[in-house]
Design a protein around this motif. Structure first.
Motif, PDB file in Angstrom:
ATOM      1  N   THR A 103      10.896   8.396   2.629  1.00 16.89           N
ATOM      2  CA  THR A 103       9.545   7.840   2.799  1.00 16.89           C
ATOM      3  C   THR A 103       9.389   7.294   4.215  1.00 16.89           C
ATOM      4  O   THR A 103      10.361   7.159   4.966  1.00 16.89           O
ATOM      5  CB  THR A 103       9.284   6.726   1.776  1.00 16.89           C
ATOM      6  N   TYR A 104       8.158   6.943   4.558  1.00 14.59           N
ATOM      7  CA  TYR A 104       7.829   6.503   5.913  1.00 14.59           C
ATOM      8  C   TYR A 104       6.869   5.316   5.840  1.00 14.59           C
ATOM      9  O   TYR A 104       6.215   5.058   4.823  1.00 14.59           O
ATOM     10  CB  TYR A 104       7.173   7.649   6.707  1.00 14.59           C
ATOM     11  N   TRP A 105       6.800   4.578   6.962  1.00 16.16           N
ATOM     12  CA  TRP A 105       5.799   3.522   7.150  1.00 16.16           C
ATOM     13  C   TRP A 105       4.709   4.042   8.072  1.00 16.16           C
ATOM     14  O   TRP A 105       4.993   4.669   9.085  1.00 16.16           O
ATOM     15  CB  TRP A 105       6.392   2.263   7.781  1.00 16.16           C
ATOM     16  N   LEU A 106       3.462   3.805   7.719  1.00 20.46           N
ATOM     17  CA  LEU A 106       2.355   4.124   8.611  1.00 20.46           C
ATOM     18  C   LEU A 106       2.106   2.911   9.510  1.00 20.46           C
ATOM     19  O   LEU A 106       1.740   1.841   9.029  1.00 20.46           O
ATOM     20  CB  LEU A 106       1.081   4.469   7.810  1.00 20.46           C
ATOM     21  N   LEU A 107       2.316   3.100  10.833  1.00 20.79           N
ATOM     22  CA  LEU A 107       2.181   1.990  11.773  1.00 20.79           C
ATOM     23  C   LEU A 107       0.749   1.830  12.277  1.00 20.79           C
ATOM     24  O   LEU A 107       0.311   0.714  12.552  1.00 20.79           O
ATOM     25  CB  LEU A 107       3.122   2.206  12.969  1.00 20.79           C
ATOM     26  N   GLY A 108       0.028   2.904  12.421  1.00 21.78           N
ATOM     27  CA  GLY A 108      -1.343   2.821  12.916  1.00 21.78           C
ATOM     28  C   GLY A 108      -1.717   4.089  13.634  1.00 21.78           C
ATOM     29  O   GLY A 108      -0.995   5.099  13.617  1.00 21.78           O
ATOM     30  N   THR A 156       3.857   9.553  -9.078  1.00 17.12           N
ATOM     31  CA  THR A 156       4.715   9.287  -7.921  1.00 17.12           C
ATOM     32  C   THR A 156       4.138   8.179  -7.056  1.00 17.12           C
ATOM     33  O   THR A 156       4.864   7.293  -6.580  1.00 17.12           O
ATOM     34  CB  THR A 156       4.888  10.563  -7.095  1.00 17.12           C
ATOM     35  N   ALA A 157       2.846   8.199  -6.846  1.00 18.00           N
ATOM     36  CA  ALA A 157       2.213   7.162  -6.029  1.00 18.00           C
ATOM     37  C   ALA A 157       2.362   5.787  -6.666  1.00 18.00           C
ATOM     38  O   ALA A 157       2.599   4.786  -5.987  1.00 18.00           O
ATOM     39  CB  ALA A 157       0.732   7.500  -5.808  1.00 18.00           C
ATOM     40  N   SER A 158       2.220   5.709  -7.995  1.00 18.09           N
ATOM     41  CA  SER A 158       2.356   4.411  -8.657  1.00 18.09           C
ATOM     42  C   SER A 158       3.798   3.904  -8.568  1.00 18.09           C
ATOM     43  O   SER A 158       4.030   2.699  -8.411  1.00 18.09           O
ATOM     44  CB  SER A 158       1.920   4.539 -10.117  1.00 18.09           C
ATOM     45  N   ILE A 209       0.836  -1.188   0.000  1.00 15.55           N
ATOM     46  CA  ILE A 209       0.000   0.000   0.000  1.00 15.55           C
ATOM     47  C   ILE A 209       0.873   1.242   0.000  1.00 15.55           C
ATOM     48  O   ILE A 209       1.904   1.290   0.686  1.00 15.55           O
ATOM     49  CB  ILE A 209      -0.942   0.009   1.217  1.00 15.55           C
ATOM     50  N   ASN A 210       0.449   2.238  -0.768  1.00 12.29           N
ATOM     51  CA  ASN A 210       1.191   3.498  -0.829  1.00 12.29           C
ATOM     52  C   ASN A 210       0.216   4.656  -0.728  1.00 12.29           C
ATOM     53  O   ASN A 210      -0.862   4.639  -1.315  1.00 12.29           O
ATOM     54  CB  ASN A 210       1.977   3.600  -2.140  1.00 12.29           C
ATOM     55  N   LEU A 211       0.595   5.688   0.039  1.00 11.23           N
ATOM     56  CA  LEU A 211      -0.174   6.913   0.172  1.00 11.23           C
ATOM     57  C   LEU A 211       0.664   8.080  -0.330  1.00 11.23           C
ATOM     58  O   LEU A 211       1.837   8.201  -0.002  1.00 11.23           O
ATOM     59  CB  LEU A 211      -0.573   7.171   1.625  1.00 11.23           C
ATOM     60  N   ARG A 212       0.041   8.942  -1.114  1.00  9.86           N
ATOM     61  CA  ARG A 212       0.737  10.087  -1.682  1.00  9.86           C
ATOM     62  C   ARG A 212      -0.204  11.290  -1.671  1.00  9.86           C
ATOM     63  O   ARG A 212      -1.381  11.178  -2.009  1.00  9.86           O
ATOM     64  CB  ARG A 212       1.172   9.778  -3.123  1.00  9.86           C
ATOM     65  N   HIS A 254       3.117   2.411   2.797  1.00 12.61           N
ATOM     66  CA  HIS A 254       4.225   3.271   2.382  1.00 12.61           C
ATOM     67  C   HIS A 254       3.686   4.683   2.155  1.00 12.61           C
ATOM     68  O   HIS A 254       2.770   4.881   1.351  1.00 12.61           O
ATOM     69  CB  HIS A 254       4.828   2.717   1.091  1.00 12.61           C
ATOM     70  N   VAL A 255       4.248   5.698   2.836  1.00 13.99           N
ATOM     71  CA  VAL A 255       3.761   7.070   2.703  1.00 13.99           C
ATOM     72  C   VAL A 255       4.928   7.979   2.374  1.00 13.99           C
ATOM     73  O   VAL A 255       6.076   7.703   2.707  1.00 13.99           O
ATOM     74  CB  VAL A 255       3.055   7.548   3.992  1.00 13.99           C
ATOM     75  N   THR A 256       4.607   9.082   1.687  1.00 11.92           N
ATOM     76  CA  THR A 256       5.625  10.081   1.355  1.00 11.92           C
ATOM     77  C   THR A 256       5.851  11.014   2.540  1.00 11.92           C
ATOM     78  O   THR A 256       5.139  10.978   3.546  1.00 11.92           O
ATOM     79  CB  THR A 256       5.184  10.893   0.127  1.00 11.92           C
ATOM     80  N   ALA A 257       6.865  11.882   2.394  1.00  8.63           N
ATOM     81  CA  ALA A 257       7.173  12.839   3.466  1.00  8.63           C
ATOM     82  C   ALA A 257       6.029  13.824   3.676  1.00  8.63           C
ATOM     83  O   ALA A 257       5.705  14.189   4.813  1.00  8.63           O
ATOM     84  CB  ALA A 257       8.472  13.581   3.142  1.00  8.63           C
ATOM     85  N   ASP A 258       5.386  14.260   2.590  1.00 11.57           N
ATOM     86  CA  ASP A 258       4.240  15.162   2.722  1.00 11.57           C
ATOM     87  C   ASP A 258       3.085  14.492   3.445  1.00 11.57           C
ATOM     88  O   ASP A 258       2.432  15.092   4.301  1.00 11.57           O
ATOM     89  CB  ASP A 258       3.783  15.634   1.336  1.00 11.57           C
ATOM     90  N   ALA A 259       2.834  13.230   3.099  1.00 15.85           N
ATOM     91  CA  ALA A 259       1.762  12.506   3.782  1.00 15.85           C
ATOM     92  C   ALA A 259       2.097  12.295   5.251  1.00 15.85           C
ATOM     93  O   ALA A 259       1.216  12.392   6.122  1.00 15.85           O
ATOM     94  CB  ALA A 259       1.520  11.160   3.079  1.00 15.85           C
TER      95      ALA A 259
END
Length: 469
Positions: free
Chosen positions: A412-417, A364-366, A336-339, A378-383
């Motif tokens: 980039t970052y991981w969203l943990l919850g 970028t998201a793709s 999963i990716n968030l942008r 998977h999230v970007t720095a802005d997200a």
């Protein structure tokens, strides 16, 4: 016409004929259905009587002789009689009951002269019209017997007009004496039936319209679909800040190779049905699915301020949670990716129009989706900044710098919850160690599988927008 309507017409003719027979005229002499006129109150008036001396010089038309009694056909010089009128009355009654002309000449091959000859010939089985009525019309059998008595061969055996009226009065339903009331009741019943039918058809139309609208709203945003239904053009619209969601099934190609096409379709249908239910709980619009790829966005077509990142994050966490309860032979892992970024949204095409997104954020998201890991968001720095600083309530972890094709090095970052769920996991009693999975035993195999998977589904699909291949 129903049976009562027919009976009322026959009764009116008998009343008019009774007046003529009991008057100084004595008989009509040339009674046909053309002489029976209906006024504005649905009552029959008899015309064409009298003028005997003038009519004696007229040459009769063969069609007019179809109502003439056989004794007058055999000797035209004889004076007409009331018994002949009774015969003509029987022929007219047959026209009313069968809803056809005398002897049904429209459906016969014989000419009127042939019919007249057979009537004049007489015999034990003389030529007479048919009394077969429609199945929907209920006719009193006594009325049929009366008509046959009226056109019997011998004039002496025919009933007189007073006897005819007496038989008709005995057949009359006392509850229905007024034809106008009966006609009004028929019209009222018809209006009620028509109103009920229109109401039922309207309900069916509304239900079908609801079904078509539900199907259309699942394919296009409601505001876009409403414009298309009105025939209005949907202009492309720029949205300054939205959150884009990409996901795919890890090693879907290998999984599909081990299953039949029907099993693959069933797997994706079950998986995405669960995902669709989670989407309905958030302000998220599902753009499309291609194969195992899943594309969603929040912040369009309905702008929701900064809440778009919160809805997408909750939806992504819901997806991962749902996979814990999803049981198939080969349990899929989701990348999963968030942008966050700006996009242009619009309807593309006339045949099967689609609501598509265009912009650098989509590309970028793709690309980031293809660089993700199974079971991770998977999230970007802005997200990440929006999740932790703007809306808050979420816990992330830095992945470090990652080389993204066409974009260079990105942090980039991981969203943990969510914060509450993360703290609960920290305070939870440690579980007994599980048997390591194949991925944790052999990271080299994992890396090989990741390399073999190639680019994400949308990488090549969306690279066309930037001209990258």
């Amino acid at each position: 016409m129903d049976s009562f309507f027919m009976f009322s017409l026959i009764r009116d003719i008998s009343n008019g004929l009774s007046f003529i027979h009991n008057s100084f005229l004595g008989y009509h002499g040339h009674l046909t259905s053309r002489c029976c006129l209906i006024d504005d109150r649905w009552q029959i008036k008899i015309s064409g009587y009298g003028l005997k001396s003038i009519r004696s010089f007229e040459k009769p038309n063969p069609k007019d002789l179809l109502w003439t009694a056989p004794e007058h056909l055999r000797n035209e010089q004889n004076e007409r009689t009331s018994e002949g009128d009774i015969y003509s009355f029987g022929i007219i009654c047959s026209e009313i009951l069968t809803r056809s002309s005398a002897f049904d000449m429209e459906n016969r091959k014989e000419k009127p002269d042939v019919i007249i000859y057979q009537v004049k010939k007489g015999g034990h089985n003389p030529m007479r019209p048919s009394l077969e009525t429609m199945e929907s019309v209920e006719v009193n059998p006594a009325l049929l017997h009366l008509i046959r008595d009226c056109w019997t061969e011998r004039p002496s055996e025919r009933p007189n007009i007073d006897q005819v009226r007496g038989h008709l009065n005995s057949m009359r339903d006392s509850r229905k004496s007024n034809l106008m009331d009966h006609v009004f009741n028929m019209l009222e019943t018809y209006a009620q039936t028509l109103e009920e039918e229109v109401s039922d058809r309207t309900k069916e139309l509304v239900e079908e319209k609801k079904k078509s609208d539900v199907l259309l709203y699942r394919m296009l945003p409601k505001m876009v679909a409403d414009k298309l239904k009105l025939g209005q053009a949907v202009e492309p619209e720029t949205f300054e800040q939205v959150t884009i969601f990409f996901s795919d099934v890890v090693q879907f190609t290998n999984l599909a190779a081990k299953c039949t096409p029907l099993q693959v379709v069933t797997l994706l249908n079950d998986l995405y049905t669960i995902f669709d239910g989670i989407i309905e709980q958030n302000d998220v619009y599902k753009v499309e699915t291609i194969g195992d790829g899943y594309l969603c966005v929040s912040g369009l077509p309905h702008r929701n301020g900064n809440e778009h990142i919160r809805h997408i994050a909750k939806m992504a966490l819901g997806f991962l949670t749902s996979l814990k309860f999803f049981r198939v032979q080969h349990l899929p892992n989701e990348r999963i990716n968030l942008r966050i970024g700006s996009v242009v949204a619009g309807v593309v095409g006339l045949t099967m129009p689609r609501y598509c997104l265009f912009g650098d954020a989509v590309n970028t998201a793709s690309r980031m989706e293809s660089n993700g890991k199974p079971g991770q968001i998977h999230v970007t720095a802005d997200a990440n900044r929006m999740l932790t600083e703007v809306v808050g309530g979420f816990r992330t972890e830095s992945r470090g710098e990652v080389l993204i094709k066409g974009k260079g090095v990105m942090e980039t970052y991981w969203l943990l919850g969510e914060q509450a769920s993360v703290s609960q996991r920290k305070n939870r009693t440690p579980e007994s160690p599980r048997r390591p999975s194949i991925r944790s035993i052999s990271p080299i195999i994992e890396q090989k599988l990741m390399e073999n998977s190639g680019k994400g589904l949308y990488s090549e699909y969306k690279d066309v927008n930037n001209g990258n291949v």
